[in-house]
Write a protein that holds these residues in place. Structure first.
Motif, PDB file in Angstrom:
ATOM      1  N   ASN A  39      53.208  38.733  -0.188  1.00 46.16           N
ATOM      2  CA  ASN A  39      53.740  38.159   1.037  1.00 46.16           C
ATOM      3  C   ASN A  39      53.473  36.658   1.088  1.00 46.16           C
ATOM      4  OD1 ASN A  39      54.861  38.460   3.838  1.00 46.16           O
ATOM      5  ND2 ASN A  39      52.817  37.676   4.335  1.00 46.16           N
ATOM      6  N   ASP A  40      52.230  36.266   0.772  1.00 48.78           N
ATOM      7  CA  ASP A  40      51.873  34.847   0.799  1.00 48.78           C
ATOM      8  C   ASP A  40      52.696  34.047  -0.202  1.00 48.78           C
ATOM      9  OD1 ASP A  40      49.982  35.473   2.737  1.00 48.78           O
ATOM     10  OD2 ASP A  40      48.305  35.520   1.299  1.00 48.78           O
ATOM     11  N   LEU A  41      52.811  34.548  -1.420  1.00 48.89           N
ATOM     12  CA  LEU A  41      53.587  33.845  -2.445  1.00 48.89           C
ATOM     13  C   LEU A  41      55.059  33.722  -2.033  1.00 48.89           C
ATOM     14  CD1 LEU A  41      52.148  35.453  -5.708  1.00 48.89           C
ATOM     15  CD2 LEU A  41      51.860  33.079  -4.943  1.00 48.89           C
ATOM     16  N   ALA A  42      55.618  34.799  -1.520  1.00 45.88           N
ATOM     17  CA  ALA A  42      57.032  34.802  -1.139  1.00 45.88           C
ATOM     18  C   ALA A  42      57.286  33.865   0.034  1.00 45.88           C
ATOM     19  CB  ALA A  42      57.469  36.221  -0.792  1.00 45.88           C
ATOM     20  N   GLU A  43      56.405  33.862   1.028  1.00 42.63           N
ATOM     21  CA  GLU A  43      56.594  32.962   2.166  1.00 42.63           C
ATOM     22  C   GLU A  43      56.509  31.506   1.734  1.00 42.63           C
ATOM     23  OE1 GLU A  43      53.871  34.157   5.259  1.00 42.63           O
ATOM     24  OE2 GLU A  43      55.286  35.666   6.007  1.00 42.63           O
ATOM     25  N   ARG A  44      55.566  31.179   0.850  1.00 43.72           N
ATOM     26  CA  ARG A  44      55.455  29.800   0.355  1.00 43.72           C
ATOM     27  C   ARG A  44      56.688  29.387  -0.432  1.00 43.72           C
ATOM     28  NH1 ARG A  44      49.499  30.589  -0.426  1.00 43.72           N
ATOM     29  NH2 ARG A  44      50.032  31.588  -2.375  1.00 43.72           N
ATOM     30  N   ALA A  45      57.312  30.363  -1.113  1.00 47.42           N
ATOM     31  CA  ALA A  45      58.514  30.074  -1.908  1.00 47.42           C
ATOM     32  C   ALA A  45      59.785  30.119  -1.061  1.00 47.42           C
ATOM     33  CB  ALA A  45      58.610  31.070  -3.065  1.00 47.42           C
ATOM     34  N   GLY A  46      59.653  30.453   0.225  1.00 45.83           N
ATOM     35  CA  GLY A  46      60.826  30.509   1.092  1.00 45.83           C
ATOM     36  C   GLY A  46      61.748  31.681   0.796  1.00 45.83           C
ATOM     37  N   VAL A  47      61.180  32.785   0.339  1.00 50.22           N
ATOM     38  CA  VAL A  47      61.970  33.959  -0.011  1.00 50.22           C
ATOM     39  C   VAL A  47      62.509  34.621   1.260  1.00 50.22           C
ATOM     40  CG1 VAL A  47      61.810  36.299  -0.980  1.00 50.22           C
ATOM     41  CG2 VAL A  47      60.745  34.371  -2.165  1.00 50.22           C
ATOM     42  N   ASN A  48      63.770  34.988   1.216  1.00 49.61           N
ATOM     43  CA  ASN A  48      64.391  35.760   2.290  1.00 49.61           C
ATOM     44  C   ASN A  48      64.146  37.237   1.969  1.00 49.61           C
ATOM     45  OD1 ASN A  48      66.260  37.349   3.748  1.00 49.61           O
ATOM     46  ND2 ASN A  48      67.667  35.616   3.950  1.00 49.61           N
ATOM     47  N   PHE A  49      63.201  37.844   2.666  1.00 50.08           N
ATOM     48  CA  PHE A  49      62.794  39.218   2.369  1.00 50.08           C
ATOM     49  C   PHE A  49      63.965  40.195   2.501  1.00 50.08           C
ATOM     50  CE2 PHE A  49      58.800  37.155   3.209  1.00 50.08           C
ATOM     51  CZ  PHE A  49      57.904  37.770   2.349  1.00 50.08           C
ATOM     52  N   SER A  50      64.776  40.022   3.532  1.00 52.66           N
ATOM     53  CA  SER A  50      65.912  40.927   3.736  1.00 52.66           C
ATOM     54  C   SER A  50      66.889  40.848   2.568  1.00 52.66           C
ATOM     55  CB  SER A  50      66.640  40.590   5.036  1.00 52.66           C
ATOM     56  OG  SER A  50      65.840  40.890   6.148  1.00 52.66           O
ATOM     57  N   GLN A  51      67.158  39.637   2.100  1.00 48.76           N
ATOM     58  CA  GLN A  51      68.110  39.478   1.002  1.00 48.76           C
ATOM     59  C   GLN A  51      67.570  40.089  -0.288  1.00 48.76           C
ATOM     60  OE1 GLN A  51      71.316  38.127   1.411  1.00 48.76           O
ATOM     61  NE2 GLN A  51      71.495  39.259  -0.487  1.00 48.76           N
ATOM     62  N   VAL A  52      66.281  39.893  -0.533  1.00 44.16           N
ATOM     63  CA  VAL A  52      65.673  40.468  -1.740  1.00 44.16           C
ATOM     64  C   VAL A  52      65.753  41.997  -1.685  1.00 44.16           C
ATOM     65  CG1 VAL A  52      63.490  40.775  -2.981  1.00 44.16           C
ATOM     66  CG2 VAL A  52      64.171  38.497  -2.197  1.00 44.16           C
ATOM     67  N   LEU A  53      65.464  42.575  -0.530  1.00 50.82           N
ATOM     68  CA  LEU A  53      65.543  44.026  -0.399  1.00 50.82           C
ATOM     69  C   LEU A  53      66.979  44.505  -0.591  1.00 50.82           C
ATOM     70  CD1 LEU A  53      64.316  46.771   0.197  1.00 50.82           C
ATOM     71  CD2 LEU A  53      64.547  46.269   2.646  1.00 50.82           C
ATOM     72  N   GLN A  54      67.950  43.821   0.020  1.00 48.45           N
ATOM     73  CA  GLN A  54      69.356  44.191  -0.162  1.00 48.45           C
ATOM     74  C   GLN A  54      69.756  44.125  -1.632  1.00 48.45           C
ATOM     75  OE1 GLN A  54      72.285  42.384   2.530  1.00 48.45           O
ATOM     76  NE2 GLN A  54      70.557  41.845   3.856  1.00 48.45           N
ATOM     77  N   ASP A  55      69.401  43.019  -2.288  1.00 46.29           N
ATOM     78  CA  ASP A  55      69.748  42.857  -3.702  1.00 46.29           C
ATOM     79  C   ASP A  55      69.119  43.962  -4.559  1.00 46.29           C
ATOM     80  OD1 ASP A  55      71.154  40.571  -3.001  1.00 46.29           O
ATOM     81  OD2 ASP A  55      69.604  39.176  -3.710  1.00 46.29           O
ATOM     82  N   GLY A  56      67.859  44.266  -4.283  1.00 44.21           N
ATOM     83  CA  GLY A  56      67.171  45.309  -5.039  1.00 44.21           C
ATOM     84  C   GLY A  56      67.782  46.685  -4.819  1.00 44.21           C
ATOM     85  N   LEU A  57      68.139  46.984  -3.563  1.00 45.16           N
ATOM     86  CA  LEU A  57      68.760  48.277  -3.286  1.00 45.16           C
ATOM     87  C   LEU A  57      70.130  48.396  -3.949  1.00 45.16           C
ATOM     88  CD1 LEU A  57      67.786  48.759   0.473  1.00 45.16           C
ATOM     89  CD2 LEU A  57      67.068  50.177  -1.463  1.00 45.16           C
ATOM     90  N   LYS A  58      70.906  47.325  -3.899  1.00 36.19           N
ATOM     91  CA  LYS A  58      72.231  47.348  -4.528  1.00 36.19           C
ATOM     92  C   LYS A  58      72.092  47.580  -6.043  1.00 36.19           C
ATOM     93  CE  LYS A  58      74.601  44.377  -1.224  1.00 36.19           C
ATOM     94  NZ  LYS A  58      75.189  43.042  -1.003  1.00 36.19           N
ATOM     95  N   GLN A  59      71.129  46.885  -6.641  1.00 38.02           N
ATOM     96  CA  GLN A  59      70.927  47.053  -8.085  1.00 38.02           C
ATOM     97  C   GLN A  59      70.462  48.474  -8.399  1.00 38.02           C
ATOM     98  OE1 GLN A  59      68.058  44.369  -9.755  1.00 38.02           O
ATOM     99  NE2 GLN A  59      68.417  45.065 -11.844  1.00 38.02           N
ATOM    100  N   ARG A  60      69.505  48.982  -7.670  1.00 37.25           N
ATOM    101  CA  ARG A  60      68.966  50.327  -7.903  1.00 37.25           C
ATOM    102  C   ARG A  60      70.032  51.408  -7.712  1.00 37.25           C
ATOM    103  NH1 ARG A  60      63.853  53.028  -7.599  1.00 37.25           N
ATOM    104  NH2 ARG A  60      63.154  51.129  -8.620  1.00 37.25           N
ATOM    105  N   LEU A  61      70.910  51.206  -6.701  1.00 37.72           N
ATOM    106  CA  LEU A  61      71.933  52.210  -6.368  1.00 37.72           C
ATOM    107  C   LEU A  61      73.252  51.995  -7.108  1.00 37.72           C
ATOM    108  CD1 LEU A  61      71.234  52.389  -2.546  1.00 37.72           C
ATOM    109  CD2 LEU A  61      70.520  54.020  -4.299  1.00 37.72           C
ATOM    110  N   GLY A  62      73.352  50.879  -7.826  1.00 37.28           N
ATOM    111  CA  GLY A  62      74.568  50.596  -8.588  1.00 37.28           C
ATOM    112  C   GLY A  62      75.784  50.316  -7.713  1.00 37.28           C
TER     113      GLY A  62
END
Length: 129
Positions: free
Chosen positions: A104-127
């Motif tokens: 969480n700390d690393l991602a917040e410092r990097a400005g990661v959009n948590f929702s987008q990462v989760l969406q991208d990961g789900l799309k990849q996992r589900l094809g």
């Protein structure tokens, strides 16, 4: 789930067409035949995902040649309800997730959009796209 439905285009006196989808008891309109096909596909797709959301099943076409009057055009429209939902159902759902604190700390410092990462990961996992 892919389906095919017949539609009936009724020429209007002032131009364009009214369009009916007899099996679903819905209608739309368009200025050209091509626009009518697009509008019918959209109407069928929206109707279908609303039926699914309400827990009802989507019926198959009862016939490919519905009754029609002279001068009316009958044609078929295909629809992929799953693809239509992916392209048009953009409702958001709130999900709570847990992750290690250091991530969480690393991602917040990097400005990661948590929702987008989760969406991208789900799309990849589900094809899905």
């Amino acid at each position: 789930m892919k389906q095919v439905y017949p539609i009936v285009l009724h020429p209007e006196t002032e131009g364009g067409f009214s369009v009916s989808v007899p099996d679903l008891n819905i209608g739309t309109q368009g200025e050209t035949v091509a626009e009518c096909l697009d509008m019918a596909r959209d109407a069928i797709g929206l109707w279908g995902i609303c039926e699914q959301d309400a827990g009802r099943s989507i019926p198959a076409a009862s016939t490919l040649t519905p009754p029609h009057e002279a001068g009316e055009l009958v044609t078929l429209v295909d629809i992929d309800f799953d693809a239509y939902r992916r392209a048009n159902d953009m409702r958001t759902i709130r999900k709570n997730v847990t992750i290690p604190s250091y991530l969480n700390d690393l991602a917040e410092r990097a400005g990661v959009n948590f929702s987008q990462v989760l969406q991208d990961g789900l799309k990849q996992r589900l094809g899905v796209q």
